[in-house]
Scaffold this motif. Sequence first.
Motif, PDB file in Angstrom:
ATOM      1  N   TYR A  93       5.621 -24.011   6.530  1.00  0.00           N
ATOM      2  CA  TYR A  93       6.957 -23.384   6.518  1.00  0.00           C
ATOM      3  C   TYR A  93       7.255 -22.587   7.788  1.00  0.00           C
ATOM      4  O   TYR A  93       8.264 -21.881   7.854  1.00  0.00           O
ATOM      5  N   GLY A  94       6.353 -22.649   8.760  1.00  0.00           N
ATOM      6  CA  GLY A  94       6.589 -21.934  10.009  1.00  0.00           C
ATOM      7  C   GLY A  94       6.488 -20.420   9.874  1.00  0.00           C
ATOM      8  O   GLY A  94       7.058 -19.682  10.687  1.00  0.00           O
ATOM      9  N   TRP A  95       5.771 -19.963   8.847  1.00  0.00           N
ATOM     10  CA  TRP A  95       5.598 -18.509   8.705  1.00  0.00           C
ATOM     11  C   TRP A  95       4.767 -17.978   9.859  1.00  0.00           C
ATOM     12  O   TRP A  95       3.815 -18.635  10.306  1.00  0.00           O
ATOM     13  N   LYS A  96       5.119 -16.774  10.312  1.00  0.00           N
ATOM     14  CA  LYS A  96       4.236 -16.044  11.219  1.00  0.00           C
ATOM     15  C   LYS A  96       3.420 -15.111  10.315  1.00  0.00           C
ATOM     16  O   LYS A  96       3.996 -14.207   9.690  1.00  0.00           O
ATOM     17  N   ILE A  97       2.134 -15.380  10.178  1.00  0.00           N
ATOM     18  CA  ILE A  97       1.350 -14.637   9.180  1.00  0.00           C
ATOM     19  C   ILE A  97       0.489 -13.535   9.800  1.00  0.00           C
ATOM     20  O   ILE A  97       0.080 -13.628  10.957  1.00  0.00           O
ATOM     21  N   HIS A  98       0.237 -12.521   8.989  1.00  0.00           N
ATOM     22  CA  HIS A  98      -0.611 -11.394   9.419  1.00  0.00           C
ATOM     23  C   HIS A  98      -1.662 -11.147   8.344  1.00  0.00           C
ATOM     24  O   HIS A  98      -1.342 -10.728   7.236  1.00  0.00           O
ATOM     25  N   ILE A  99      -2.901 -11.446   8.685  1.00  0.00           N
ATOM     26  CA  ILE A  99      -4.010 -11.274   7.745  1.00  0.00           C
ATOM     27  C   ILE A  99      -4.929 -10.200   8.320  1.00  0.00           C
ATOM     28  O   ILE A  99      -5.393 -10.328   9.458  1.00  0.00           O
ATOM     29  N   PRO A 100      -5.197  -9.131   7.569  1.00  0.00           N
ATOM     30  CA  PRO A 100      -5.994  -8.034   8.154  1.00  0.00           C
ATOM     31  C   PRO A 100      -7.467  -8.381   8.319  1.00  0.00           C
ATOM     32  O   PRO A 100      -7.979  -9.284   7.657  1.00  0.00           O
ATOM     33  N   LYS A 101      -8.134  -7.653   9.196  1.00  0.00           N
ATOM     34  CA  LYS A 101      -9.591  -7.771   9.311  1.00  0.00           C
ATOM     35  C   LYS A 101     -10.194  -7.327   7.973  1.00  0.00           C
ATOM     36  O   LYS A 101      -9.629  -6.463   7.301  1.00  0.00           O
ATOM     37  N   PHE A 102     -11.362  -7.867   7.628  1.00  0.00           N
ATOM     38  CA  PHE A 102     -11.963  -7.559   6.327  1.00  0.00           C
ATOM     39  C   PHE A 102     -12.086  -6.056   6.063  1.00  0.00           C
ATOM     40  O   PHE A 102     -11.838  -5.579   4.975  1.00  0.00           O
ATOM     41  N   GLU A 103     -12.475  -5.304   7.098  1.00  0.00           N
ATOM     42  CA  GLU A 103     -12.702  -3.867   6.859  1.00  0.00           C
ATOM     43  C   GLU A 103     -11.414  -3.096   6.548  1.00  0.00           C
ATOM     44  O   GLU A 103     -11.471  -1.971   6.080  1.00  0.00           O
ATOM     45  N   TYR A 104     -10.256  -3.718   6.833  1.00  0.00           N
ATOM     46  CA  TYR A 104      -8.992  -3.033   6.513  1.00  0.00           C
ATOM     47  C   TYR A 104      -8.363  -3.560   5.222  1.00  0.00           C
ATOM     48  O   TYR A 104      -7.237  -3.198   4.882  1.00  0.00           O
ATOM     49  N   THR A 105      -9.058  -4.473   4.520  1.00  0.00           N
ATOM     50  CA  THR A 105      -8.473  -5.003   3.278  1.00  0.00           C
ATOM     51  C   THR A 105      -8.785  -4.069   2.112  1.00  0.00           C
ATOM     52  O   THR A 105      -7.897  -3.704   1.357  1.00  0.00           O
ATOM     53  N   THR A 106     -10.060  -3.687   1.965  1.00  0.00           N
ATOM     54  CA  THR A 106     -10.396  -2.765   0.872  1.00  0.00           C
ATOM     55  C   THR A 106     -10.068  -1.332   1.317  1.00  0.00           C
ATOM     56  O   THR A 106      -9.644  -1.117   2.449  1.00  0.00           O
ATOM     57  N   ASP A 107     -10.286  -0.385   0.423  1.00  0.00           N
ATOM     58  CA  ASP A 107      -9.890   0.990   0.736  1.00  0.00           C
ATOM     59  C   ASP A 107     -10.636   1.501   1.969  1.00  0.00           C
ATOM     60  O   ASP A 107     -11.860   1.401   2.047  1.00  0.00           O
ATOM     61  N   ASN A 108      -9.879   2.062   2.907  1.00  0.00           N
ATOM     62  CA  ASN A 108     -10.469   2.558   4.154  1.00  0.00           C
ATOM     63  C   ASN A 108      -9.583   3.656   4.724  1.00  0.00           C
ATOM     64  O   ASN A 108      -8.392   3.718   4.413  1.00  0.00           O
ATOM     65  N   ALA A 109     -10.167   4.507   5.562  1.00  0.00           N
ATOM     66  CA  ALA A 109      -9.393   5.634   6.092  1.00  0.00           C
ATOM     67  C   ALA A 109      -8.631   5.271   7.361  1.00  0.00           C
ATOM     68  O   ALA A 109      -7.735   6.003   7.770  1.00  0.00           O
ATOM     69  N   ALA A 110      -8.965   4.118   7.984  1.00  0.00           N
ATOM     70  CA  ALA A 110      -8.247   3.726   9.202  1.00  0.00           C
ATOM     71  C   ALA A 110      -6.760   3.544   8.890  1.00  0.00           C
ATOM     72  O   ALA A 110      -5.889   3.955   9.655  1.00  0.00           O
ATOM     73  N   MET A 111      -6.486   2.955   7.715  1.00  0.00           N
ATOM     74  CA  MET A 111      -5.082   2.723   7.340  1.00  0.00           C
ATOM     75  C   MET A 111      -4.369   4.059   7.048  1.00  0.00           C
ATOM     76  O   MET A 111      -3.166   4.181   7.244  1.00  0.00           O
ATOM     77  N   VAL A 112      -5.132   5.039   6.604  1.00  0.00           N
ATOM     78  CA  VAL A 112      -4.560   6.375   6.345  1.00  0.00           C
ATOM     79  C   VAL A 112      -4.260   7.062   7.684  1.00  0.00           C
ATOM     80  O   VAL A 112      -3.208   7.678   7.873  1.00  0.00           O
ATOM     81  N   ALA A 113      -5.202   6.889   8.621  1.00  0.00           N
ATOM     82  CA  ALA A 113      -5.025   7.513   9.945  1.00  0.00           C
ATOM     83  C   ALA A 113      -3.836   6.898  10.689  1.00  0.00           C
ATOM     84  O   ALA A 113      -3.059   7.614  11.332  1.00  0.00           O
ATOM     85  N   ILE A 114      -3.651   5.572  10.584  1.00  0.00           N
ATOM     86  CA  ILE A 114      -2.541   4.948  11.316  1.00  0.00           C
ATOM     87  C   ILE A 114      -1.194   5.374  10.696  1.00  0.00           C
ATOM     88  O   ILE A 114      -0.221   5.629  11.415  1.00  0.00           O
ATOM     89  N   THR A 115      -1.164   5.498   9.381  1.00  0.00           N
ATOM     90  CA  THR A 115       0.059   5.967   8.716  1.00  0.00           C
ATOM     91  C   THR A 115       0.324   7.412   9.141  1.00  0.00           C
ATOM     92  O   THR A 115       1.467   7.795   9.441  1.00  0.00           O
ATOM     93  N   GLY A 116      -0.749   8.205   9.186  1.00  0.00           N
ATOM     94  CA  GLY A 116      -0.646   9.595   9.641  1.00  0.00           C
ATOM     95  C   GLY A 116      -0.131   9.670  11.072  1.00  0.00           C
ATOM     96  O   GLY A 116       0.673  10.548  11.416  1.00  0.00           O
ATOM     97  N   TYR A 117      -0.556   8.716  11.892  1.00  0.00           N
ATOM     98  CA  TYR A 117      -0.123   8.699  13.303  1.00  0.00           C
ATOM     99  C   TYR A 117       1.388   8.531  13.407  1.00  0.00           C
ATOM    100  O   TYR A 117       2.059   9.276  14.139  1.00  0.00           O
ATOM    101  N   TYR A 118       1.952   7.588  12.647  1.00  0.00           N
ATOM    102  CA  TYR A 118       3.410   7.380  12.719  1.00  0.00           C
ATOM    103  C   TYR A 118       4.169   8.568  12.132  1.00  0.00           C
ATOM    104  O   TYR A 118       5.250   8.910  12.588  1.00  0.00           O
TER     105      TYR A 118
END
Length: 338
Positions: free
Chosen positions: A293-318
């Motif tokens: 279907y011509g989707w541009k897909i975004h699949i996260p690295k494994f370490e960012y799929t389960t619960d992790n603080a990197a995703m909290v830090a990036i949200t905090g950054y914005y």
Amino acid sequence: MAIILGIESSCDDTSAAVIADGVICSNIVANQTVHQEYGGVVPELASRAHQQNIIPVVHKALKQAGIAKEDLSAVAFTRGPGLLGSLLVGTSFAKGFSTALDIPLIAVNHLQAHVLAHFIKEDADDESRPNFPFLCLLVSGGNSQIIKVDSYSKMEIMGQTIDDAAGEAFDKCAKVMGLPYPGGPVVDKLAKLGNAHKFKFNKPRIAGYDYSFSGLKTSFLYFLRDELKKDADFIEKNKEDLCASLQKTIVDILMDKLRQAAKDSNINEVAVAGGVSANSGLRASFEDHANRYGWKIHIPKFEYTTDNAAMVAITGYYKYLEGEFTDKSVTPYARTSI
Ligand code: KG4
């Protein structure tokens, strides 16, 4: 430079991460093994393990990043949703740490953080981030949602589960087959050896973009019960094919609605997030949709799929860039939407 310490303690993983101007410097996760013998997370044990883990985990995250605590610009933490006792540990630590360092405190929504994990940069030149607007399929042990993401802070739920989450469907069906908890990764592994077309399970008929997984769980249970009456070794003999067929059914249910949502909203940039996004069948289906279907897909690295603080830090950054700080009187919340 904005250097954010992220803290995640919403369920059974204690995590701390450092992000500098959106670039990952460290992401430490301490998993809790204490729950394994109970077949699920025991909230009180989770809170106690978080208390034991939080200081060593933060210490390690700062050390690995090569950052002194005095260099931090702000402390971001998961405010919810999650287990209240677990959230309290991260929240209390973040409050104390930001007060001691006299830097801003930033409350983060765990679900929003899963979506924004796609914006974590591996290095300063990393441009792999999605463009707005995009759709995000958020699939975890507690959520199954299709989210339309208009900006870092504006997100709209187009559809969500009306009962069980996709991860729960994996885990509960795995339990019925006698597989260990959490069942999702085990089903995934066995599915690779099986025939996905061997068994057919009914898909739910739910209006709009909402999901339902409780019917699948029940029909899987009844199917096994009937087959076991005829052959007591049915599960053992068919484990791989059962896992492959179950996984295909769950992935098809998820993708049918996502495809419809993408078509109706005319958005072809599509991301996946949450623990179930580690699933190889779901990842393969995303690749297939990209080709077909011509989707541009975004699949996260494994370490960012389960619960992790990197995703909290990036949200905090914005949020830091917007000056969205939180009062020190903040309390966690067990339930909330995006
Ligand atoms: O996001 P997450 O780490 O936290 C919770 O929401 O609790 O998601 C955990 C869920 C569990 O249900 C687990 O079985 C599922 O994600 N999961 C998987 C896979 N890896 C984790 N499900 C299917 N296939 C996998 N490879």
